[in-house]
Design an enzyme around this catalytic site. Sequence first.
Site, short mmCIF file in Angstrom:
data_model
loop_
_atom_site.label_atom_id
_atom_site.label_comp_id
_atom_site.label_asym_id
_atom_site.label_seq_id
_atom_site.Cartn_x
_atom_site.Cartn_y
_atom_site.Cartn_z
N HIS A 99 148.77 4.48 128.81
CA HIS A 99 149.46 4.90 129.78
C HIS A 99 150.94 4.59 129.61
O HIS A 99 151.08 3.46 129.15
CB HIS A 99 148.84 3.99 131.27
CG HIS A 99 150.08 4.40 132.31
ND1 HIS A 99 150.35 5.63 132.73
CD2 HIS A 99 150.45 3.33 133.26
CE1 HIS A 99 151.23 5.28 133.89
NE2 HIS A 99 151.28 4.01 133.94
N ASN B 9 157.20 6.94 133.91
CA ASN B 9 155.72 6.70 134.22
C ASN B 9 155.31 7.83 135.24
O ASN B 9 155.81 7.82 136.41
CB ASN B 9 155.87 5.27 134.90
CG ASN B 9 154.29 4.98 135.24
OD1 ASN B 9 153.48 5.92 135.52
ND2 ASN B 9 154.05 3.67 135.58
N CYS C 205 147.30 4.89 137.98
CA CYS C 205 147.48 5.44 136.86
C CYS C 205 146.44 5.55 135.84
O CYS C 205 146.40 5.86 134.58
CB CYS C 205 148.68 4.30 136.22
SG CYS C 205 149.98 4.38 137.18
#
Length: 313
Positions: free
Chosen positions: A240, A270, A113
């Site tokens: 993020h 996500n 990520c």
Amino acid sequence: MSAPRILATGRCLPARVVTNEDLSRRVDTSDEWVFSRTGIHSRHFCAGETGLELAEGAARQGLERAGLTPAEVGVCLVGTFTPDFASPSMACLLQQRLGLPEDTLCFDLNAACAGFLYGMKTAHALLPDAPRPYALLVGCEVISRVLDMDDRNTCVLFGDGAGAAVLCRDEAGGWHTVFGSRGDPQSIWVQGPGQEPAAVHMDGKNVFRFAVEVVEGSIRQLLAAEGLDSVNDLDLVVCHQANARIIDHVAKKLRAREGLFYKNMDRYGNTSAASIPIALDELSQAGALRPGMRLVTVGFGGGLTWAGALLRW
Ligand code: UT7
């Protein structure tokens, strides 16, 4: 000190939207549980689209908005942990689709990520020796292909998508960065090719604690490097998009003003390496990013990795 300048962005999401309600028909969960724990209402999952199609859609948008043709790209990087193939790389597939010149530096990088920010650092480092002065950086994930759709601990958290940025080097600009990795193979891991069944495994509580620690720490380091006293001296913070509660915790610890930290995980979940460029593209298209604005962006995830940057739009 030079800095990477983002000339334009793009994004591409698969057509299919899957709500928490939809998932609750397959696993024992509810919209109330997922939204209250994560801030997620829905996500996009591929239904036939490949990662390459998403990457291409985002990249073409970015190039068009930058007023550039593929022939002007000198570096092409894709951040991903869910490529279409182990080889060729997504970047090489994208090179063929877009018709990027043969001497373009094309490769993928996996920092989970944090991949978009690792990619920005890498593109900035490569550009002085690249054949042309523009870099195409794409974060692209098809996480649905590695999810166990019967595991409620993970299937509700992630989404598919791609975001792109077109970069050049601004020799007069300045930026600050922070990078780290913790060599932790247990907190988040995903089976590789040939390891069945494909699935994401995560120690959610451990990752939550790690995320709050490194996001807060990274922001404090970046503020100090820029000589700023408060996070409220920034125009925007784009983290993020893993969990709204992580962002809210950090914002509270830093005494941030309302709305400083951008959140869009309610509609995307996500999307790992794609989450920051998707957020930047949403903001840019909404007219919320103006030249000269000072923003901080922070990524964190599998590895465990993290990365932060303070830059000017
Ligand atoms: O991009 C990579 C970075 N990843 C992250 O940042 C993730 C960070 N971690 C998190 O976001 C949170 O830890 C989660 C959202 C993953 C989990 O939230 P939590 O508050 O830590 O819940 P938990 O894992 O402690 O689970 C609490 C309970 C458990 O039940 P028992 O054992 O207490 O009876 C779970 O089985 O909630 C249960 N549960 C669910 N219930 C309904 C777990 N998933 C679900 C679900 N629906 N989808």
